[in-house]
Each structure stands twice: as C-alpha cells, then as structure tokens.
Design a protein around this motif. Structure first.
Motif, PDB file in Angstrom:
ATOM      1  N   THR A 255     -22.265  15.744  30.893  1.00 60.62           N
ATOM      2  CA  THR A 255     -23.241  15.136  31.793  1.00 60.62           C
ATOM      3  C   THR A 255     -22.878  13.691  32.094  1.00 60.62           C
ATOM      4  N   GLY A 256     -22.505  12.950  31.050  1.00 55.55           N
ATOM      5  CA  GLY A 256     -22.142  11.555  31.247  1.00 55.55           C
ATOM      6  C   GLY A 256     -20.947  11.427  32.175  1.00 55.55           C
ATOM      7  N   THR A 257     -19.957  12.289  31.966  1.00 57.06           N
ATOM      8  CA  THR A 257     -18.767  12.247  32.822  1.00 57.06           C
ATOM      9  C   THR A 257     -19.143  12.505  34.270  1.00 57.06           C
ATOM     10  N   LEU A 258     -19.871  13.602  34.475  1.00 55.43           N
ATOM     11  CA  LEU A 258     -20.250  13.959  35.847  1.00 55.43           C
ATOM     12  C   LEU A 258     -21.084  12.854  36.484  1.00 55.43           C
ATOM     13  N   ALA A 259     -22.036  12.321  35.709  1.00 56.80           N
ATOM     14  CA  ALA A 259     -22.921  11.303  36.265  1.00 56.80           C
ATOM     15  C   ALA A 259     -22.121  10.068  36.649  1.00 56.80           C
ATOM     16  N   CYS A 260     -21.239   9.658  35.775  1.00 56.40           N
ATOM     17  CA  CYS A 260     -20.466   8.442  36.042  1.00 56.40           C
ATOM     18  C   CYS A 260     -19.590   8.621  37.280  1.00 56.40           C
ATOM     19  N   VAL A 261     -18.887   9.747  37.353  1.00 58.96           N
ATOM     20  CA  VAL A 261     -17.999   9.955  38.498  1.00 58.96           C
ATOM     21  C   VAL A 261     -18.829  10.059  39.785  1.00 58.96           C
ATOM     22  N   ALA A 262     -19.881  10.860  39.737  1.00 62.85           N
ATOM     23  CA  ALA A 262     -20.693  11.023  40.944  1.00 62.85           C
ATOM     24  C   ALA A 262     -21.281   9.686  41.382  1.00 62.85           C
ATOM     25  N   GLY A 263     -21.817   8.933  40.421  1.00 62.02           N
ATOM     26  CA  GLY A 263     -22.434   7.657  40.746  1.00 62.02           C
ATOM     27  C   GLY A 263     -21.424   6.675  41.308  1.00 62.02           C
ATOM     28  N   THR A 264     -20.270   6.603  40.663  1.00 60.87           N
ATOM     29  CA  THR A 264     -19.245   5.671  41.135  1.00 60.87           C
ATOM     30  C   THR A 264     -18.774   6.046  42.541  1.00 60.87           C
ATOM     31  N   LEU A 265     -18.531   7.338  42.750  1.00 54.77           N
ATOM     32  CA  LEU A 265     -18.055   7.762  44.065  1.00 54.77           C
ATOM     33  C   LEU A 265     -19.085   7.454  45.136  1.00 54.77           C
ATOM     34  N   TYR A 266     -20.356   7.719  44.810  1.00 55.06           N
ATOM     35  CA  TYR A 266     -21.403   7.450  45.793  1.00 55.06           C
ATOM     36  C   TYR A 266     -21.467   5.954  46.102  1.00 55.06           C
ATOM     37  N   GLY A 267     -21.412   5.143  45.043  1.00 53.23           N
ATOM     38  CA  GLY A 267     -21.467   3.698  45.242  1.00 53.23           C
ATOM     39  C   GLY A 267     -20.260   3.179  46.010  1.00 53.23           C
ATOM     40  N   LEU A 268     -19.105   3.773  45.722  1.00 57.07           N
ATOM     41  CA  LEU A 268     -17.870   3.360  46.382  1.00 57.07           C
ATOM     42  C   LEU A 268     -17.946   3.679  47.879  1.00 57.07           C
ATOM     43  N   ASP A 269     -18.516   4.842  48.159  1.00 56.91           N
ATOM     44  CA  ASP A 269     -18.556   5.329  49.534  1.00 56.91           C
ATOM     45  C   ASP A 269     -19.609   4.591  50.357  1.00 56.91           C
ATOM     46  N   LYS A 270     -20.776   4.338  49.738  1.00 57.95           N
ATOM     47  CA  LYS A 270     -21.879   3.809  50.530  1.00 57.95           C
ATOM     48  C   LYS A 270     -22.336   2.440  50.057  1.00 57.95           C
ATOM     49  N   SER A 271     -21.603   1.785  49.211  1.00 52.65           N
ATOM     50  CA  SER A 271     -21.947   0.517  48.567  1.00 52.65           C
ATOM     51  C   SER A 271     -23.097   0.708  47.593  1.00 52.65           C
ATOM     52  N   TYR A 272     -22.996  -0.020  46.466  1.00 50.25           N
ATOM     53  CA  TYR A 272     -23.889   0.244  45.345  1.00 50.25           C
ATOM     54  C   TYR A 272     -25.187  -0.557  45.433  1.00 50.25           C
ATOM     55  N   LYS A 273     -26.290   0.158  45.260  1.00 47.85           N
ATOM     56  CA  LYS A 273     -27.595  -0.493  45.203  1.00 47.85           C
ATOM     57  C   LYS A 273     -28.437   0.313  44.209  1.00 47.85           C
ATOM     58  N   PRO A 274     -28.900  -0.326  43.136  1.00 48.10           N
ATOM     59  CA  PRO A 274     -29.599   0.431  42.086  1.00 48.10           C
ATOM     60  C   PRO A 274     -30.740   1.287  42.640  1.00 48.10           C
ATOM     61  N   PHE A 275     -31.415   0.737  43.609  1.00 44.08           N
ATOM     62  CA  PHE A 275     -32.581   1.347  44.201  1.00 44.08           C
ATOM     63  C   PHE A 275     -32.296   2.735  44.788  1.00 44.08           C
ATOM     64  N   THR A 276     -31.098   2.900  45.395  1.00 48.33           N
ATOM     65  CA  THR A 276     -30.820   4.156  46.098  1.00 48.33           C
ATOM     66  C   THR A 276     -30.728   5.355  45.163  1.00 48.33           C
ATOM     67  N   TYR A 277     -30.410   5.102  43.904  1.00 53.70           N
ATOM     68  CA  TYR A 277     -30.164   6.236  43.024  1.00 53.70           C
ATOM     69  C   TYR A 277     -31.442   6.970  42.660  1.00 53.70           C
ATOM     70  N   LEU A 278     -32.557   6.256  42.680  1.00 53.79           N
ATOM     71  CA  LEU A 278     -33.830   6.930  42.444  1.00 53.79           C
ATOM     72  C   LEU A 278     -34.080   7.939  43.553  1.00 53.79           C
ATOM     73  N   HIS A 279     -33.685   7.548  44.754  1.00 55.37           N
ATOM     74  CA  HIS A 279     -33.920   8.432  45.896  1.00 55.37           C
ATOM     75  C   HIS A 279     -32.893   9.542  45.987  1.00 55.37           C
ATOM     76  N   LEU A 280     -31.822   9.403  45.193  1.00 54.94           N
ATOM     77  CA  LEU A 280     -30.781  10.423  45.211  1.00 54.94           C
ATOM     78  C   LEU A 280     -31.169  11.590  44.306  1.00 54.94           C
ATOM     79  N   VAL A 281     -32.090  11.327  43.369  1.00 54.25           N
ATOM     80  CA  VAL A 281     -32.451  12.371  42.407  1.00 54.25           C
ATOM     81  C   VAL A 281     -32.972  13.613  43.119  1.00 54.25           C
ATOM     82  N   LEU A 282     -33.760  13.392  44.139  1.00 59.09           N
ATOM     83  CA  LEU A 282     -34.404  14.526  44.776  1.00 59.09           C
ATOM     84  C   LEU A 282     -33.425  15.414  45.552  1.00 59.09           C
ATOM     85  N   PRO A 283     -32.544  14.835  46.392  1.00 55.04           N
ATOM     86  CA  PRO A 283     -31.542  15.700  47.008  1.00 55.04           C
ATOM     87  C   PRO A 283     -30.700  16.440  45.970  1.00 55.04           C
ATOM     88  N   ILE A 284     -30.445  15.778  44.852  1.00 54.56           N
ATOM     89  CA  ILE A 284     -29.644  16.433  43.816  1.00 54.56           C
ATOM     90  C   ILE A 284     -30.406  17.605  43.205  1.00 54.56           C
TER      91      ILE A 284
END
Lengths: 437, 234, 336
Positions: free
Chosen positions: C223-252
């Motif tokens: 889980t940690g591996t997947l979360a880290c890679v997914a989070g990093t890739l998302y942040g890399l692609d769309k720029s990182y903002k802590p706030f957006t990840y709360l909103h990402l939970v639901l699509p996931i």
C-alpha cells in the motif's frame, strides 16, 4: 444517574469556557462561536439520529447543508426582473422532462419483462433522450438568464419571502434529496453507503457551483436578507444608545452583540424544539425499534420489521435536520458561497463531533458539537501559542522556527485527528455514552 | 496409547461449558469417528483438539507430547491437519494454490506431496489451474482434504466431511479416507452419517450432551443395540 | 488526411490524458482495494498517504537538487522515488502499529475502522500541511516534452498536433512496471499467494499456518509503495497541492468500486473507466465531426455531453450508477 452528572459537569464546563472567552477575549467572539456551536449541534443531532439510533453512515452532511443554504436564495432573494420571462419557464419544463424521463425509465425497468441487458439499454436510452430534450430546451434560456447583469444577478432569483421561511424549506429540500438518495443507496452496506453519500454530496456541490442560473455558482449570492435587525438600524435606536452608555461599551460593538444575541435566541429555539422532538422519538416505540434494527438486523428482519422503510424514514428525518441547520448557517453568514462547502469542514468535522460527544446520545452530540467547534476555532491560536512556547528558546531568525510558526494553523487538523483517534481508542462510547434502555 | 489423545477435556464458549470430562483419541494409522446427536459437542471437541478453543480442564497429547497450550499454527508444524466443516477452501485461489497454501509452513519443496495428492484425487489434477470456488461440492471437499494433507500430517482431523454432498460422493470420500489411513495417516473425524462413518472406523466415540456415552470399536458400536436405537435410527 | 487528423485529435485529447490519469487512479485504487481485501475496511486515509508520498518525494527532490544530483533530462523525482517509497512505507507501518492494529485485535466492525481511518486522514493531512505548507509546489524539472505538438506537426504534415509530456510518459511506464511487479508478486510468489489466501479466508489461512502479522505488514508495504508512486506521479503531472489529495480519494474509491472492491484487476479497469468517461463525456465533439463528417452535416455548438466544469463529478455519477446497477462492480468484488 452517572450520565446525568456527566451531562451537568460537561455543560457547565462548556458554559464556563465560553464565558471565559467572552470576558477575556471579547463577547463578540464568544457569541460568534456560540452561534456556530448551536448550528453544529443541530447538524450533529441530525447525524446522530441516523448513526446513533439506526447505524446509518451518512457522509453527505455537506450536500444537505448546502441544499439548506440554497433554500435561502430561493425563498428570500428578490426575483430577477425579466429572468422568468426570458425563459425561466423553459428551464422548469426542461428539468421536468428530464425528471419524467428518469421516472419513466425506472417505471419501465420495473414493469416490463425483457432480457436484463435490453432493459438497461432501453432505460439508458430513455434517460439519454430526456437529457437531450432538456438540454435543447434549457441551454439558450440559461445563457440568456445568466447574461442578465451577470455582475449583479444573472440568475433566477427567489420569491422575496421572509428569510426565516427558508429554514423549514431547507429542511424540506434536504428531505426530498434524502428520499432520492436513500432510495438509491440505503440497501448498501455501511462502507458503500458512506462512499455513496459522500459522492452524491459532492455532486450536489458541483451542481450548485456550476448552475449559475440557480445559485450564481462561484459568483456567490451576497446580501441575503436577515431575520434580525441590521447593526446600522440598531445604532439609531434610543435604547441601544442608552445600553451602550450604561455599559460603557462602544456603540458598534453593542449593536453587533445585540444582533448576534438575537441569532442565538432563534437558533437556541430551533435547537430546543428539535432536541425535544428527538428525545420523544428516541424514547418512543419507534426509537426502540430503530435500535433493535441497528443491533440485530437479521432478527429484526425475522420479526417482520420493514428495515428498508424504517431506514429511509430515519435517513430523511436526519438529513432534513441537517438541511435546517444548513439553511440557518447560510442565513447567519448572509451569503451563499458554494465554494466554501468542503467535506472536511462539513461532513467529517460533524462526524467527529458525533463520535466524540457520544453516538446514540443527543445530549452527547450537542456537547460534542460545542467542544469540537470550540477547538476547531481556537486550536489555531492554541497551536501558535504552543509552538511559540516550544520554540521560545530558538532565535527568531531561525528558519525552522519561522517555518513552524507559519504553518501553526494546520496543527488544528492534527488536533482533530488526535481527538478523534483518542476518543475511539479510550472512550469509544464518547463523552456521554448512550443510555441503555 | 493413542497417537492423538484429548484426555478428560472440559471446555466451552465463554462461561458456558459444552464438553464435560470428555475423552477422544485416535491410534496410529487408524480411523476414529466421533458421532452423536446435534449439539452433543462433536465439533467443539474437534476445535478443542486443534487449539481453536481454550481448554478449562484436561490435556491434549500428540505422540507422547503435551500440546495442550500450543497455538494451532504450532500444531500444524507438529503434524496435525484440520479440515473445518465450512469455508474450508480458498475460493479465489486455484486448486494448486490451495494445496500449496496447505504446505505453507513447510520450508522445502512440495512437488512430491502435490503428486501424492493428485494421485489420491485424480480429478484435482485435471482442475489444478481452475479456481477452487468454481468446483462442485464433492471436489471442494477433496481440495479441502488435500490441503490439510499437504504437510504430511500424522493426524488428519475432518469436521463433517460429508456435510452437503450426495450419498454417492460421500461413499467415494469415505473410501478415500480409508485409503489415507492405510497410507499411515491417522484420521479423526466427526460425522452426522454415523452408520457409514462407524463402518470404516476402528474406533467410535458416541457423545451425548458433552459426555462420553459409549466408546468401542466401530463394528461393535454398530452392533450395540442401545447405540443403534438411540443414535443410528434402529 | 482528415481521418488521420481526427485520430490524432482523439489521441491528443482523450487517449493520452486518459491513460495518464487512468494510471494514477488505478494505482490509487489498487492501494485501496488491497487494504480492503486484506484488512477489511475502506481506508479513507489513502489519499493522504498518497499526499504523504508525494511530499516525501518533494522534500527529497529539494535535498538532491541542493546536492546537485539530478537525472537530466528526466525529472529528479525518478531518483528519489525509491527513497520516498521507503519513507511512505515506514509511515504506513507506523500508523498501523499505533492505530489500526488495536482495532484489528478487537475485531472491530469495518465501519469503526473506517471512522478510525478518517482520524488518520485528519492527522496525516495536518502533518503534511504542517511540514510542507498548504501551497502549490511544482517539483518537476528536466525536459518537459517527449514529443512536442509542433514537432509532430512538422514531421507528419498533419494540422492536428500530438504532444506527449514527460510526466505522462513516466506515469504510464512506471504504472505498467509497478502493476506487472504487483501481479507477479501476488500470483507467483508464496508470500503473495498467502496474502491472497488470507484475504480469501482468514480462518483457514490461520489454520494453514499463515502468519497474519506478516500478511498485514506486507499489505502495508504494498500500500505504501502504491500510494507513494501514485501520489508522486499525480503531483508531478499536475503540480502538488496537499488540498487536492482529499478530493482525489473519491474518484479513487469510485475506481475501486466500479472495478469491484477487493479485485486488483478490477481496480485497474475501474481507474481507466473513470478517467476515460471523464474525458469522453466532457470532450467537445465539434472538431471530431468536422474531420469525420462532410461539412454541411457538422452541427453548431460545442457538442459536449456535459460541461468541463463537471469533469470530476462524473466519477461520482459513475459511482452512483454502478452502485445502482451492479454493486459488486465490473469484476465481482467482495460486497462491502
């Protein structure tokens, strides 16, 4: 009667805390907190009916509260001139057609005997066609309405009625939404229900954010009428001037305190009425049955209780209460801002209040709301104070210190997490546990 | 001396006792059956022997060693295999993976054991890459027994192996049980179908209300008039 | 020519973005599905775990850049990823030991675990904002594009361009590698099989001598591996903002449920179903018709099914539809 003394002690404590804020900080701040505590506690009562008594996980608080807020616009704002004439009717008819197409497709799905796949396809097609007819009817009127003075109006407006009517109407709107949502998702197990309600509440917010003709979207609706007098008005009144003189408090402050106090009285009234009704309901055979279902669904089912219907009832009631509170909140704010609806602040914070206060105990929910809201507001200065204290021996130019102090505000999320986790671990029944009946 | 012996066992769930001073056991290379009416505590006895229930009194001995306080995992290592009555397979794993999981505690290669199991249950060889959840009831039982056999246990414990399968399949299953015992693995089983079970058993334990009522060889229990009338339907 | 232009248009605006976002969602959904199938609860903190992973990557990126270690033209995030993964795994395991373990031993209901995970979500969210601040962080460096639209146009002579951002390429490649590794682990190794066995039938797994604590540990490592890679890739692609990840939970969650909770293949399919539906439903089809139909047939208007404002809401709509029609998801998952 251990619970009763607990209730007394905690309520007394809370009163002292608020009084202390009034005395040491300012009465304005104390009353602001108090008013929001009142509204939060009504929301927690709504969630507690569902979770505490029936075990339903409703993560849609945000959506129901926003619907309550929408009621403010629909009831109290003046209708935009020409908006209805330019095509308001078309919008209503278009929406009706869409709703009818959904009802028709559901009806068809239930009544017609076909292969399941074909049924899905036909139902889908009916809705799709309905949607396109709606879009055809609605698109250009919406454009026209949104073009009417977009900086000031650009929406349909409301009915220009006293704003206080929007509270029960907000409840009704939420109840109506809850009926549909409940029909869709109450058959699901708890985890699914939580996610489904959270998702639906997000959809509601998206609609409110983007349908400018209805809610002005992200442009917000400002200047909602008030159920209480305005400060400026009060300042010209004789008795207000006198009070200010006697208490030796500046006039603006007196007037704003009076305004806030009037809100408090209104909110308190609503809270007491709802609490009274809920206490009766909880003690009634109906409440007993709800808890029986919660504790053992299988045997309740075997005894012939219609669980689905009961769950739907309680879901509607709880959501309506949240809707009322949401309407009150928007009235207090005096404006409707769809962007401000965040699941963290509305849904999850309210849930923390319920859990910390004590699931299944209405008095617990109220004190939970008060305490958590108080901490939510005060943890920012508290965090700052804590960090300055910890870092007091570090020089002010230190990078780490300035970084810590800069981000002190975010400590409150951590606080909330810790409070919730500690409660769940060491007092899973909350501050005031459910009364065993 | 029994190979596996539960001696003078008293146990139950919470404060309610189900078994009272019960003796059950099985000899090396033999079959023992525990029979009795519903609620006699047969399955409870099995669970107690495997360490799934704490024992209040008495002891459990395996091959001369006291294993009363050993956790189930340890008992697997010591040579016990257990097939629960229900949920006794991993439905979304393939047949072969199910068997491999049986040998999870084994460090060395399990291909030899796999071959043995496939010899014992040839059907499983054909279905080795199929999901266990897709098999028929009888085949599932074979997977379940196979899984428990993978550690080459000294004692195989079966909790109602014939529950929910047709009489023909049941007969086949009992033949296999006999075969397993002949190969040197002692089998201790609980059975509803007391007659058929006792026919193939060397020893039978008739329980009633948590107490030993009769203990004798399978055949003599079958001939015992009292037992026949009370528990075997005449 | 028109046909090729149309294809290019679809690839540029639907195919590539859909694959990228779909991969990110799929990795996230895999994390949720694996926690669900082994630990039996919906982990609302997963979005914050992703955020935590992304934050670790950013901090390490800063460290590496200050040490002048980089991988030009590839972004520095690639080198730091393994270290960030370790930090994230460590955090996940720590959270489990301090918090989740207690409720596992109590055999708490899944709904209690869910509420506990909300507490973890709050705490982690606060911790992240406390450490790195709430602001926008762009930590992408290196070459921006693998294929530029202009280069493509010049090369092919088409009037439509096709661009492939480096982040998109990295996302897709890394996701494929990670998913292959994961499936190899789950299906071919003894430990992976024991994990599946544990999630399938906990009691029998214990009877077979499978060590539950080890299974849980591995679950958090994955889980940690997947979360880290997914989070990093998302942040890399769309720029990182802590706030957006709360909103990402639901699509996931939507992706996981659409695919069938508890089923890894389902999680991946679900991720792509969500991402492509978002794009297909909000795409303006006017241009496509322009290429594929004779001119006099091209209708007026943008021909969008839903306006782009509703992009994210689509995942929720799909979620609701799936819950209505087939609550077990596309691949029969475990019903919660």
């Amino acid at each position: 009667m251990k619970n009763r003394s607990r209730i007394q002690i905690l309520y007394f404590l809370m009163a002292i805390i608020l009084l202390a804020v009034g005395i040491f900080q300012s009465w304005n701040v104390a009353l602001t907190i108090f008013n929001l505590c009142l509204i939060s506690s009504i929301m927690t009562l709504g969630i507690n009916v569902q979770w505490g008594n029936a075990g339903i996980v409703n993560f849609g608080v945000m959506g129901f509260a926003a619907l309550g807020g929408l009621a403010n616009i629909i009831i109290s704002m003046p209708p935009t001139s020409n908006a209805w004439e330019t095509g308001g009717n078309f919008i209503v008819i278009g929406l009706l057609i869409f709703v009818l197409s959904i009802i028709f497709s559901v009806f068809m799905f239930k009544r017609v005997n076909f292969n399941k796949r074909i049924k899905y396809l036909i139902s889908f097609l009916i809705i799709f066609v309905g949607y396109f007819i709606m879009r055809l009817m609605v698109d250009s009127p919406i454009e026209q309405i949104e073009a009417i003075e977009p900086a000031k109006t650009g929406y349909l407006g409301g009915f220009n009625l006293p704003v206080i009517i929007s509270w029960p109407v907000g409840g009704l709107l939420a109840a109506f939404a809850a009926f549909i949502i409940g029909k869709i998702s109450l058959g699901l197990r708890s985890d699914y229900l939580a996610i489904a309600t959270l998702g639906i509440s997000e959809i509601i917010i998206y609609i409110l954010k983007n349908e400018d003709w209805l809610s002005r979207g992200v442009k917000n609706v400002n200047g909602l009428p008030r159920p209480v007098p305005y400060e400026i008005e009060l300042q010209s009144r004789e008795w207000v001037l006198e009070t200010a003189n006697i208490l030796k408090i500046p006039l603006p402050e007196v007037s704003s305190i009076i305004v806030k106090l009037s809100y408090s009285v209104l909110f308190l009234l609503v809270l007491l009425v709802i609490l009274y009704l809920l206490q009766i309901a909880v003690k009634s055979p109906w409440g007993r049955m709800m808890r029986a279902i919660r504790d053992n669904e299988v045997s309740a089912n075997a005894m012939g209780k219609d669980i689905k219907k009961r769950h739907l009832q309680v879901f509607i009631i709880g959501s309506a209460i949240v809707g009322i509170a949401g309407a009150m909140l928007t009235t207090l704010d005096g404006q409707f801002t769809p962007v401000s609806y965040q699941p963290l602040r509305y849904t999850f914070l309210i849930w923390i209040m319920v859990i910390v206060g004590g699931s299944g105990n209405n008095f617990g929910s109220i004190i939970g709301a008060f305490l958590i809201w108080f901490f939510w507001i005060q943890s920012e200065p508290l965090g700052l104070w804590l960090l300055s204290f910890i870092t007091s021996h570090i020089s002010d130019t230190n990078l780490i210190k300035s970084h810590l102090l800069e981000n002190a505000a975010h400590i409150r999320l951590m606080f909330m997490g810790i409070i919730l986790l500690v409660t769940l671990r060491f007092a899973p029944k909350g501050l005031i546990p459910e009364v065993k009946r | 001396m029994y190979l596996l012996f539960g001696e003078n066992i008293t146990c139950g769930y919470g404060s309610v006792d189900i078994l009272f001073n019960c003796d059950v056991g099985v000899n090396e290379g033999e079959i023992s059956s525990i029979v009795g009416p519903n609620g006699a505590g047969k399955s409870t006895a099995m669970k107690a022997l495997f360490g799934l229930l704490p024992i209040k009194q008495g002891k459990i001995i395996l091959d001369g060693e006291d294993i009363t306080n050993m956790p189930p995992r340890q008992r697997v290592l010591k040579g016990m295999g257990f097939v629960p009555q229900t949920n006794n397979i991993f439905p979304s794993l393939t047949v072969e993976e199910n068997l491999e999981m049986g040998a999870f505690v084994e460090q060395h290669d399990c291909t030899k054991m796999l071959e043995y199991i496939y010899e014992l249950f040839p059907v499983l060889k054909d279905k080795q890459f199929q999901l266990a959840g897709e098999l028929s009831g009888g085949q599932r039982q074979q997977v379940a027994v196979g899984r428990a056999l993978m550690t080459k246990p000294k004692v195989l414990m079966l909790d109602e192996p014939s529950a929910g399968v047709s009489p023909i399949i049941m007969e086949g299953l009992f033949n296999k049980v006999t075969e397993i015992a002949n190969q040197g693995t002692a089998v201790l089983m609980v059975e509803q179908n007391a007659k058929q079970a006792l026919k193939i058993s060397n020893l039978g334990f008739v329980l009633n209300q948590g107490k030993n009522l009769f203990t004798d060889t399978g055949n003599s229990l079958l001939e015992n008039k009292e037992v026949r009338q009370a528990f075997l339907g005449g | 020519m028109d046909f090729l232009n149309g294809i290019t248009l679809i690839s540029n605006y639907i195919l590539i973005p859909g694959l990228t976002y779909g991969s990110q969602l799929a990795l996230g959904a895999l994390g949720i599905t694996i926690v669900y199938s082994v630990l039996r609860f919906s982990n609302f903190a997963h979005g914050e775990f992703m955020s935590f992973g992304a934050m670790s990557s950013i901090l390490l990126c800063w460290l590496f850049l200050s040490l002048e270690i980089n991988l030009n033209p590839l972004p520095t995030a690639i080198i730091v990823l393994p270290f960030a993964i370790i930090i994230t795994i460590f955090y996940c395991i720590l959270v489990d030991k301090i918090i989740f373990k207690f409720y596992r031993q109590q055999n708490s209901k899944s709904v209690i675990n869910l509420i506990v995970s909300i507490g973890v979500m709050f705490f982690t969210g606060g911790l992240i904002r406390f450490i790195i601040g709430p602001g926008d962080k762009n930590f992408f460096d290196g070459e921006r594009f693998i294929l530029k639209a202009k280069t493509f146009k010049n090369y092919t002579g088409l009037s439509e361009g096709l661009a492939l951002k480096t982040t998109q390429g990295i996302t897709i490649v890394l996701s494929i590698i990670l998913v292959i590794l994961l499936f190899w682990f789950l299906n071919k190794t003894k430990t992976g099989k024991s994990m599946r066995a544990y999630s399938d039938n906990k009691e029998l797994a214990l009877l077979s001598g499978i060590n539950p604590e080890k299974v849980v540990l591995i679950t958090w490592i994955i889980t940690g591996t997947l979360a880290c890679v997914a989070g990093t890739l998302y942040g890399l692609d769309k720029s990182y903002k802590p706030f957006t990840y709360l909103h990402l939970v639901l699509p996931i969650f939507s992706a996981a449920i659409v695919g069938g909770v508890g089923n890894p293949v389902g999680a991946i399919i679900g991720g792509f179903v969500i991402s492509f539906s978002e794009l297909i439903v909000t795409f303006a089809y006017k241009k496509i018709f322009f290429y594929f139909l004779p001119n006099y047939l091209v209708p007026d208007g943008l021909l969008q099914i839903l306006s782009t404002d509703y992009k994210i809401a689509i995942s929720f709509i799909i979620l609701v539809l799936v819950l209505l029609i087939r609550p077990t998801g596309i691949y029969k998952g475990k019903i919660i």
